[in-house]
Design a protein around this motif. Structure first.
Motif, short mmCIF file in Angstrom:
data_model
loop_
_atom_site.label_atom_id
_atom_site.label_comp_id
_atom_site.label_asym_id
_atom_site.label_seq_id
_atom_site.Cartn_x
_atom_site.Cartn_y
_atom_site.Cartn_z
N TYR A 83 74.96 -12.48 110.02
CA TYR A 83 74.92 -13.38 108.87
C TYR A 83 76.20 -14.19 108.92
O TYR A 83 77.24 -13.67 109.34
N PRO A 84 76.18 -15.44 108.50
CA PRO A 84 77.37 -16.30 108.66
C PRO A 84 78.63 -15.78 107.98
O PRO A 84 79.74 -16.10 108.41
N ASP A 85 78.47 -15.00 106.90
CA ASP A 85 79.67 -14.51 106.20
C ASP A 85 80.06 -13.09 106.62
O ASP A 85 80.83 -12.42 105.94
N LEU A 86 79.51 -12.62 107.74
CA LEU A 86 79.85 -11.29 108.27
C LEU A 86 80.55 -11.49 109.61
O LEU A 86 79.91 -11.51 110.67
N PRO A 87 81.87 -11.65 109.59
CA PRO A 87 82.57 -12.12 110.79
C PRO A 87 82.48 -11.20 111.99
O PRO A 87 82.48 -11.67 113.13
N LYS A 88 82.41 -9.87 111.78
CA LYS A 88 82.38 -8.95 112.92
C LYS A 88 81.00 -8.87 113.57
O LYS A 88 80.87 -8.37 114.68
N LYS A 129 81.42 -14.66 101.50
CA LYS A 129 80.56 -15.41 100.58
C LYS A 129 80.34 -16.82 101.13
O LYS A 129 81.30 -17.48 101.57
N LEU A 130 79.10 -17.26 101.07
CA LEU A 130 78.79 -18.64 101.45
C LEU A 130 78.94 -19.53 100.22
O LEU A 130 78.49 -19.19 99.13
N ALA A 149 85.41 -10.49 102.14
CA ALA A 149 85.12 -9.63 103.28
C ALA A 149 86.07 -8.44 103.30
O ALA A 149 87.27 -8.59 103.12
N CYS A 150 85.53 -7.26 103.48
CA CYS A 150 86.30 -6.01 103.56
C CYS A 150 86.71 -5.49 102.17
O CYS A 150 87.46 -4.52 102.08
N THR A 151 86.21 -6.11 101.10
CA THR A 151 86.45 -5.56 99.76
C THR A 151 85.70 -4.24 99.63
O THR A 151 84.56 -4.12 100.06
#
Length: 479
Positions: A83-88, A129-130, A149-151
Motif C-alpha cells: 500500500y502506498p503508505d506502508l513504506p517497508k 496516511k494518504l 507510520a510506526c505509531t
C-alpha cells in the motif's frame, strides 16, 4: 425476522506513548507532514526496529482489564502487503502468538447482561496516511504523510458474539471507557485514536453455520458504527432474498449517505504471508512483571460503579454518570476527601459543574471551580448560611472570578435569613396583599401554597431559609 446477524469487532487502539513502537520518533498529532520520521519508520534498508517497553506495559494493562491471559512468550510477525503508505512493504504485527488471549467484557442493555468474548489482543505498528486533493504547493493530487507510520497500536479482536448494532455500540463504549481509564489511549475518535473494523454476516434463524462476512473498515464514531452495521445487515438480507450471494470483501462506510460501499476483495491470512520478524526476538514476559502491572491498575469503571452504590449510597443513575469518565470520578472523589457529603457532591458535580463545563466547552481538568472551592460552598449550604438557590449564584461567581465562597457571601450580603421574626413579617405582608389566594388555600386548593413560597422568596431576594418559610407558611395559612 428470518435472519440472524453475526457481528465481530476488531478495534484499533492508538497508544498514548511519547514515541513510536519501534523507534524514538514523536507520536504527537498534527505535526507537519513527514516531520516525525527516521530511517526505521521510513523503512530504509538496514534500519533495525527496537521495541518500546511502554507499549508492552500498556498491552499488559489492556489484557488484565479485559480479563485476558497474558502470554509468557509472544512473537512479532511480518504482515506482507503493498500500500502506498506502508513504506517497508509489510507491517510488523503479531499473528500466531499474540500477547493477550481469551478475555471478555460484560455489556448491559435491554438484553440484560451479555458476555462478549475477546479472542486476542496484539501489538502492531500503524501505517502512514494518504493525503488527497489540495496539497499546499502541489495543487490537486495525492501525497503520503508518514508521521503516523510506526505509531503503536493494540488490535482488540472480539469473538463473533454480538448480534445487534446496539450490542456492538455498548461493547465499543465499554472498551473505550476502559482504555481511557487505564491512561493508555486518549480515546479521540476524530483523530483516529480509537477506531473499529466491523465484521458482519447474516444466517437463517436457527442455523449454526455463519454466513459469508464482510469487513467495514476504520469506522471512527459510535453513531457511524451503528449506521454501518445496520446498513450492512439490511444490504446482505436484501441481496440474499433477491437470489444473490454475499461476497467476502472489505467495505468502506460513507457517513454522508449512511451506506457501505465495496473497497476490495477480502484477504485471507495466507494472503499476507505471515512469518516471524527476523529483526525482533521473541518477547518474554515474567509473571512478576504481570503482577506488578496488575497492582498498578486504577480502579476500573465497573468496580467504581458498584462501590459508589454499595459504599456511598448513590443511585445507579448517579453512579453511572459519575463513572462515565475517570476525570469526573476523580473530581467527585476529591470533593469527598475534602469533606463533602456523597449525595450533595454528586448532585453538584453532575449539575452545576457539568453544566458549566458544557457551556464553556471545557474538560473537567480545566474546571475553574476546584473541588476545595466547591466543598466550601456545600458546607455553607449544610450550615444554613446560604440557600441552594443563592449557592448557585455564589457558584457562578466562583466560576467567573474565583475566590472563596465565604468571602463572596460576605461581600455580596448573601447570608440566608433564618430569623423567624423577619420572615413572619414578610409572610404577613404577602398574605394581607393576597387574601383571595389565602381563602383559596383554606378552601382546599393546596397548589396555592407554591404561590406563597415564591412570593416570600422573591420578597426576601432569595435569602429566606426555605425550611423556615415552609414551616411558618403552613401555620399562618391554616390560621
Amino acid at each position: 425476522m428470518k435472519y440472524q446477524p453475526v457481528i465481530g469487532l476488531e478495534v484499533h487502539v492508538q497508544l498514548k506513548t511519547n514515541t513510536k513502537i519501534f523507534c524514538g520518533c514523536s507520536t504527537q498529532f498534527g505535526a507537519s507532514p513527514n516531520s516525525q520520521t527516521c530511517p526505521v519508520c521510513l523503512g530504509l534498508p538496514g534500519a533495525l526496529p527496537v521495541l518500546n517497553k511502554k507499549v508492552v506495559e500498556y498491552a499488559i494493562k489492556a489484557g488484565l482489564a479485559t480479563n485476558c491471559a497474558i502470554s509468557p512468550r509472544s512473537i512479532f510477525a511480518r504482515k506482507n502487503y503493498f500500500y502506498p503508505d506502508l513504506p517497508k512493504g509489510y507491517q510488523i504485527s503479531q499473528y500466531e502468538l499474540p500477547i493477550c488471549v481469551g478475555g471478555h467484557l460484560d455489556i448491559d442493555g435491554e438484553w440484560g447482561t451479555k458476555r462478549i468474548g475477546i479472542t486476542r489482543i496484539h501489538m502492531e505498528e500503524d501505517a502512514g496516511k494518504l493525503v488527497h486533493s489540495d496539497i499546499p504547493g502541489l495543487g490537486g493530487g495525492s501525497g503520503v504523510d508518514l508521521n503516523r507510520a510506526c505509531t503503536p497500536l493494540l488490535e482488540i479482536v472480539s469473538e463473533p458474539d454480538i448480534r445487534t448494532a446496539d450490542e456492538a455500540v455498548a461493547y465499543l463504549k465499554k472498551l473505550h471507557q476502559i482504555v481511557v481509564y487505564l491512561g493508555i489511549c486518549d480515546g479521540n475518535m476524530e483523530e483516529g485514536s480509537f477506531r473499529c473494523d466491523a465484521n458482519v454476516s447474516v444466517m437463517p434463524v436457527g442455523s449454526d453455520k455463519f454466513g459469508t462476512r464482510t469487513e467495514t473498515k476504520n469506522v471512527n464514531s459510535f453513531r457511524f458504527v451503528k449506521q454501518a452495521i445496520e446498513h450492512e445487515i439490511e444490504r446482505q438480507i436484501e441481496l440474499i432474498e433477491d437470489g444473490g450471494k454475499v461476497i467476502q470483501e472489505t467495505r468502506l462506510f460513507d457517513p454522508n449517505t449512511g451506506e457501505t460501499r465495496s473497497m476490495r476483495g477480502k484477504e485471507e491470512a495466507h494472503d499476507y504471508r505471515y512469518f516471524p520478524d527476523p529483526d525482533l526476538v521473541p518477547l518474554v514476559i515474567s509473571n512478576d512483571w504481570v503482577e506488578d502491572t496488575r497492582l498498578s491498575l486504577p480502579e476500573l469503571p465497573e468496580a467504581k460503579f458498584a462501590r459508589y452504590q454499595s459504599d456511598l449510597g448513590l443511585t445507579p443513575y448517579d453512579a453511572e454518570v459519575l463513572t462515565a469518565t475517570r476525570e469526573l470520578a476523580e473530581y467527585f472523589e476529591s470533593c469527598l476527601t475534602a469533606g463533602a457529603q456523597p449525595k450533595m457532591a454528586a448532585n453538584w458535580a453532575m449539575g452545576e459543574v457539568t453544566r458549566g463545563l458544557n457551556d464553556a466547552g471545557l474538560s473537567i481538568s480545566d474546571c475553574p471551580v476546584t473541588p476545595l472551592q466547591l466543598v466550601e460552598l456545600l458546607q455553607l449550604i449544610e450550615k444554613g448560611t446560604v440557600s441552594g438557590k443563592i449557592a448557585k449564584t455564589v457558584f457562578d461567581e466562583l466560576w467567573q472570578n474565583g475566590g472563596t465562597a465565604a468571602k463572596i457571601v460576605e461581600e455580596k450580603g448573601l447570608v440566608q435569613v433564618s430569623d423567624t421574626g423577619e420572615i413572619e413579617k414578610i409572610i404577613d405582608e404577602i398574605m394581607a396583599a393576597n387574601m383571595g389566594q389565602v381563602e383559596e388555600y383554606r378552601g382546599g386548593k393546596d397548589k396555592v401554597f407554591g404561590f406563597f413560597v415564591g412570593q416570600v422568596m422573591r420578597a426576601s431576594k432569595g435569602k429566606a431559609n426555605p425550611a423556615v418559610v415552609n414551616e411558618l407558611l403552613v401555620k399562618k395559612l391554616k390560621g
